[in-house]
Design an enzyme around this catalytic site. Structure first.
Site, short mmCIF file in Angstrom:
data_model
loop_
_atom_site.label_atom_id
_atom_site.label_comp_id
_atom_site.label_asym_id
_atom_site.label_seq_id
_atom_site.Cartn_x
_atom_site.Cartn_y
_atom_site.Cartn_z
N ASP A 237 0.96 -1.47 -0.02
CA ASP A 237 -0.16 -0.06 0.17
C ASP A 237 0.77 1.19 0.18
OD1 ASP A 237 -2.37 1.38 0.02
OD2 ASP A 237 -2.63 1.23 2.25
N HIS A 238 0.31 2.43 -0.70
CA HIS A 238 1.09 3.71 -0.83
C HIS A 238 2.59 3.67 -0.66
CE1 HIS A 238 -2.28 6.54 -0.48
NE2 HIS A 238 -3.07 5.60 0.40
N HIS B 46 -7.47 9.33 5.29
CA HIS B 46 -6.83 8.25 6.02
C HIS B 46 -7.14 8.54 7.66
CE1 HIS B 46 -4.40 7.86 2.37
NE2 HIS B 46 -5.16 6.58 2.33
N GLY B 47 -7.27 7.51 8.30
CA GLY B 47 -7.57 7.85 9.93
C GLY B 47 -9.05 7.83 9.90
N HIS C 143 -9.86 4.66 -0.74
CA HIS C 143 -9.27 4.81 0.31
C HIS C 143 -9.78 5.35 1.72
CE1 HIS C 143 -5.03 3.71 -1.31
NE2 HIS C 143 -5.90 3.28 -2.20
N SER D 93 -11.85 3.37 6.94
CA SER D 93 -12.29 3.15 8.39
C SER D 93 -13.21 4.34 8.72
CB SER D 93 -11.02 3.20 9.18
OG SER D 93 -9.95 2.13 9.01
N ASN E 292 -9.98 -0.06 1.27
CA ASN E 292 -9.08 -0.26 2.34
C ASN E 292 -9.36 0.05 3.45
OD1 ASN E 292 -7.66 -0.47 -0.07
ND2 ASN E 292 -6.28 1.10 0.35
N ALA F 149 -7.79 0.15 7.55
CA ALA F 149 -6.38 0.02 8.21
C ALA F 149 -6.62 0.64 9.59
CB ALA F 149 -5.19 1.04 7.29
#
Length: 288
Positions: free
Chosen positions: A82-83, A180-181, A208, A211, A230, A232
């Site tokens: 990933d990334h 993200h997060g 992406h 979450s 995704n 995470a």
């Protein structure tokens, strides 16, 4: 069954209007947990590691564990980097047995992103490895990649079309308002933009920042063409909380097996929920 490339897996998912859950793991227990979730729900699975986890565990260790999982379960499982911004790390992971890689050159101008993606495609295509790229900038923190809210930018649908034509990349992660997060408030997903991108490109799209997105928004994004989601941060949180709860009740515990088991179970249950939400539960047979 050996590890497989995620290319056909995601093409099938997009055509059938569901998404495959892609889970970032950082320990053997987390990897086992998402594999057990996939086995219980009979789901196709993408195991993911960040560059930081690759450096922490070693790509050969990760690939070996993922290969054992695929052989034991007989499930369609892909292993994804990933990334990644570093070409040498991508090559290292492909050599170790990764079947999918992400070249993230979204911080560069369009032309530079195209050039860097093409370079990875030349190597990966020869190895039968899926390549994912990003257009626009997804906000938040992913390992050492930090994109402030004011720097985040949404992908342009017409640029997405041109990018696919110029690179031939297998999967595309367009920035569409996710981050993200964990979200501080309601995520501001641009569903019109997803539809516009999906109309212009035939390749599977990647969501992406999965979450914490409300279930109804996930379902809508998947219906519009997102074929991979995704997850995470949520996994890390439930894994850590599982360990904390053991130490809270038994502060003197020193047997890792005692505190890893509940942490692993928490990850498994969350992964099952995400697989059901994505619509990939019971879809393992589609790839066999």
């Amino acid at each position: 069954m050996p590890l497989i490339s995620s290319t056909e897996m995601l093409q099938i998912a997009r055509k059938s209007k569901y998404a495959v859950g892609a889970f970032n793991v950082h320990t053997l227990e987390m990897l086992q947990a998402v594999v057990e979730a996939a086995a219980e729900t009979q789901s196709p699975l993408i195991i993911q590691t960040t560059v930081g986890t690759v450096k922490h565990l070693g790509p050969d260790y990760v690939a070996a564990a993922a290969k054992v999982a695929a052989n034991r379960t007989g499930l369609p499982i892909a292993l994804h980097l990933d990334h990644c911004t570093d070409f040498s790390t991508i090559i290292q992971c492909i050599r170790a047995g990764y079947t999918s890689v992400m070249i993230d050159a979204s911080m560069f101008a369009f032309e530079e992103n195209v050039e860097r993606t093409r370079k990875v495609m030349e190597v990966a295509a020869a190895a039968g490895v899926n390549v994912e790229a990003e257009l626009g900038k997804v906000g938040g923190v992913e390992d050492d990649i930090v994109v402030d809210e004011h720097e985040a930018s949404l992908a342009d649908p017409e640029e997405c079309r041109r990018f696919i034509e110029l690179t031939g990349v297998n999967t595309l992660a367009p920035a569409i308002g996710t981050a993200h997060g964990i979200y501080k408030g309601e995520p501001n997903i641009d569903f019109v933009r997803i539809a516009q991108i999906a109309e212009r490109v035939a390749v599977p799209l990647v969501l992406h920042g999965g979450s914490g997105i409300p279930a109804e928004q996930v379902r809508k994004a998947v219906a519009l063409g997102m074929a991979k989601m995704n997850v995470a941060t949520e996994l890390r949180i439930v894994f850590s909380e599982g360990i904390k709860q053991v130490f809270s009740a038994h502060s003197g515990e020193n047997d890792p097996r005692k505190y890893m088991v509940p942490a692993k179970e928490a990850v498994k249950q969350l992964a099952i929920e995400k697989m059901q939400l994505c619509g990939c539960a019971s879809k393992a047979g589609d790839m066999r």
